[in-house]
Every structure is written in structure tokens, then in C-alpha cells.
Design an enzyme around this catalytic site. Structure first.
Site, PDB file in Angstrom:
ATOM      1  N   ASN A 238      91.966  33.374  40.565  1.00 35.62           N
ATOM      2  CA  ASN A 238      93.398  33.256  40.820  1.00 35.62           C
ATOM      3  C   ASN A 238      94.224  32.886  39.586  1.00 35.62           C
ATOM      4  OD1 ASN A 238      92.662  30.611  40.660  1.00 35.62           O
ATOM      5  ND2 ASN A 238      93.420  29.993  42.661  1.00 35.62           N
TER       6      ASN A 238
ATOM      7  N   LYS B  56      92.813  31.117  33.505  1.00 40.67           N
ATOM      8  CA  LYS B  56      91.400  31.323  33.863  1.00 40.67           C
ATOM      9  C   LYS B  56      90.829  32.639  33.306  1.00 40.67           C
ATOM     10  CE  LYS B  56      91.763  28.533  38.088  1.00 40.67           C
ATOM     11  NZ  LYS B  56      91.349  28.423  39.515  1.00 40.67           N
TER      12      LYS B  56
ATOM     13  N   THR C 203      97.400  29.179  46.306  1.00 37.48           N
ATOM     14  CA  THR C 203      96.026  29.422  45.832  1.00 37.48           C
ATOM     15  C   THR C 203      95.567  30.834  46.179  1.00 37.48           C
ATOM     16  OG1 THR C 203      95.523  27.075  46.165  1.00 37.48           O
ATOM     17  CG2 THR C 203      93.649  28.566  45.961  1.00 37.48           C
TER      18      THR C 203
ATOM     19  N   HIS D 273      95.140  27.358  36.929  1.00 44.63           N
ATOM     20  CA  HIS D 273      94.974  26.064  37.591  1.00 44.63           C
ATOM     21  C   HIS D 273      96.103  25.155  37.151  1.00 44.63           C
ATOM     22  CE1 HIS D 273      93.282  22.192  38.844  1.00 44.63           C
ATOM     23  NE2 HIS D 273      93.742  21.751  37.680  1.00 44.63           N
TER      24      HIS D 273
ATOM     25  N   GLU E  95      92.674  15.035  33.955  1.00 44.03           N
ATOM     26  CA  GLU E  95      92.372  16.395  33.482  1.00 44.03           C
ATOM     27  C   GLU E  95      92.796  16.585  32.024  1.00 44.03           C
ATOM     28  OE1 GLU E  95      92.706  18.417  37.946  1.00 44.03           O
ATOM     29  OE2 GLU E  95      94.170  18.977  36.423  1.00 44.03           O
TER      30      GLU E  95
HETATM   31  P1  CMP Z   1      92.032  25.533  41.409  1.00 46.16           P
HETATM   32  O1  CMP Z   1      93.468  25.142  41.519  1.00 46.16           O
HETATM   33  O2  CMP Z   1      91.512  25.737  40.037  1.00 46.16           O
HETATM   34  O3  CMP Z   1      91.146  24.429  42.147  1.00 46.16           O
HETATM   35  C1  CMP Z   1      89.999  24.725  42.905  1.00 46.16           C
HETATM   36  C2  CMP Z   1      89.667  26.162  42.869  1.00 46.16           C
HETATM   37  O4  CMP Z   1      88.685  26.565  43.779  1.00 46.16           O
HETATM   38  C3  CMP Z   1      90.879  26.973  43.244  1.00 46.16           C
HETATM   39  O5  CMP Z   1      91.821  26.905  42.199  1.00 46.16           O
HETATM   40  C4  CMP Z   1      90.273  28.327  43.506  1.00 46.16           C
HETATM   41  O6  CMP Z   1      90.161  29.101  42.352  1.00 46.16           O
HETATM   42  C5  CMP Z   1      88.878  27.947  43.985  1.00 46.16           C
HETATM   43  N1  CMP Z   1      88.749  28.246  45.399  1.00 46.16           N
HETATM   44  C6  CMP Z   1      89.456  27.694  46.405  1.00 46.16           C
HETATM   45  N2  CMP Z   1      89.056  28.230  47.575  1.00 46.16           N
HETATM   46  C7  CMP Z   1      88.094  29.131  47.278  1.00 46.16           C
HETATM   47  C8  CMP Z   1      87.313  30.003  48.052  1.00 46.16           C
HETATM   48  N3  CMP Z   1      87.430  30.060  49.380  1.00 46.16           N
HETATM   49  N4  CMP Z   1      86.419  30.793  47.414  1.00 46.16           N
HETATM   50  C9  CMP Z   1      86.283  30.729  46.063  1.00 46.16           C
HETATM   51  N5  CMP Z   1      87.007  29.911  45.276  1.00 46.16           N
HETATM   52  C10 CMP Z   1      87.903  29.137  45.888  1.00 46.16           C
END
Ligand code: CMP
Length: 139
Positions: free
Chosen positions: A113, A10, A92, A116, A127
Site C-alpha cells: 500500500n 514502501k 489502508t 506508512h 519510529e
Molecule cells: P502500515 O501502516 O505500514 O502498518 C501495518 C501494515 O500491515 C499496513 O500498513 C499494511 O501494509 C499491512 N496490512 C494490514 N492488513 C493487511 C492484510 N490483511 N494483509 C497484508 N498486509 C496487511
């Protein structure tokens, strides 16, 4: 079984020049990077990719973040690749991620984070197909 999973490095990670560092963790875990490209996601691509999260309060923030800088999209291959990559990524929320995981090492927050990974075989196939054509994946 040998599986393929979809990965994104990311914008928070590419911004800190961590593509190689993340790839080293992936490869050390025994996963093979069988396709990879660095792109700038469009708003449309990000909205399609995260359509399942459309109703969540963080959807707008998530799309804005994912289009804020370059990402590296990848296909990873290996024994049980989908579950294995989720282990390698860690929780996450980086404050809950296990030692040695990508998110423990590098993630900034629950939103920023670093990586993904697909959560199931069906989503992995969808995907992968969104970002790669068959001849771009070389196993
Ligand atoms: P990802 O695995 O890419 O799939 C969904 C994404 O939403 C997750 O990783 C996080 O980066 C994002 N996400 C999940 N919870 C939150 C949150 N509370 N606030 C902002 N982003 C979030």
C-alpha cells in the site's frame, strides 16, 4: 501544534519509481520533509518496526514485503503532521481510500500500500528514533 511524524515509502512504490510522485503529494499538503534516506530494511529492523503486528496472520508476509526492495524512510513536519499525513495517505485498503490520496493514486493492495505513517505521537517518536539520529533531522 507543529508535530513530526514518521513515513515510509514502501518497496511497491520505490520499485515503480514513485518516490518523487509521493513526495509531491506530501509537499503539496503542506508537510515538510525534514529527514529522508533510502535504505534496504533488514529482517530484524522490519520485525522490530512491526512488533505490534507480530500475532497477525499477515506478519510474515509484511516483513517479507518490507525487506523485498528499497524503502525511503522520512520524517515529516508540520501543523498536526500525524493526522494530516494519515489523511494524505488515505485508507489502508486502497479500494477504500479517498480521491487524491497517495494510496488511491498508487497503492496496489492492502499489503502493498505504498506508504506508512505513524498513528500517534508516542509511536511517531519511537519510529523516528528507530531510523534517525537527532542530527539527521533538519527542520
Ligand atoms: P502500515 O501502516 O505500514 O502498518 C501495518 C501494515 O500491515 C499496513 O500498513 C499494511 O501494509 C499491512 N496490512 C494490514 N492488513 C493487511 C492484510 N490483511 N494483509 C497484508 N498486509 C496487511
Amino acid at each position: 501544534a507543529i508535530e513530526r511524524t514518521f513515513s515510509i515509502i514502501k518497496p511497491d512504490a520505490t520499485e515503480r519509481n514513485l518516490t518523487g510522485a509521493v513526495n509531491a503529494v506530501i509537499e503539496k499538503a503542506g508537510l515538510r520533509i525534514v529527514a529522508q534516506k533510502r535504505i534496504r530494511m533488514t529482517k530484524e529492523q522490519a520485525e522490530t518496526f512491526y512488533a505490534v503486528h507480530k500475532a497477525r496472520p499477515f506478519f510474515g508476509e509484511l516483513v517479507a514485503f518490507m525487506t523485498s526492495g528499497p524503502v525511503v524512510v522520512q520524517v515529516l513536519e508540520g501543523e498536526g503532521a500525524i493526522a494530516k499525513y494519515r489523511e494524505v495517505m488515505g485508507a489502508t485498503d486502497p479500494s477504500k481510500a479517498a480521491e487524491g490520496t497517495v494510496r488511491k493514486l498508487y497503492a496496489k493492495s492492502i499489503g502493498e500500500n505504498s506508504v506508512h505513517g505513524s498513528d500517534a505521537p508516542e509511536t511517531a517518536a519511537i519510529e523516528i528514533a528507530q531510523f534517525f539520529s537527532g542530527n539527521e533531522i533538519v527542520g
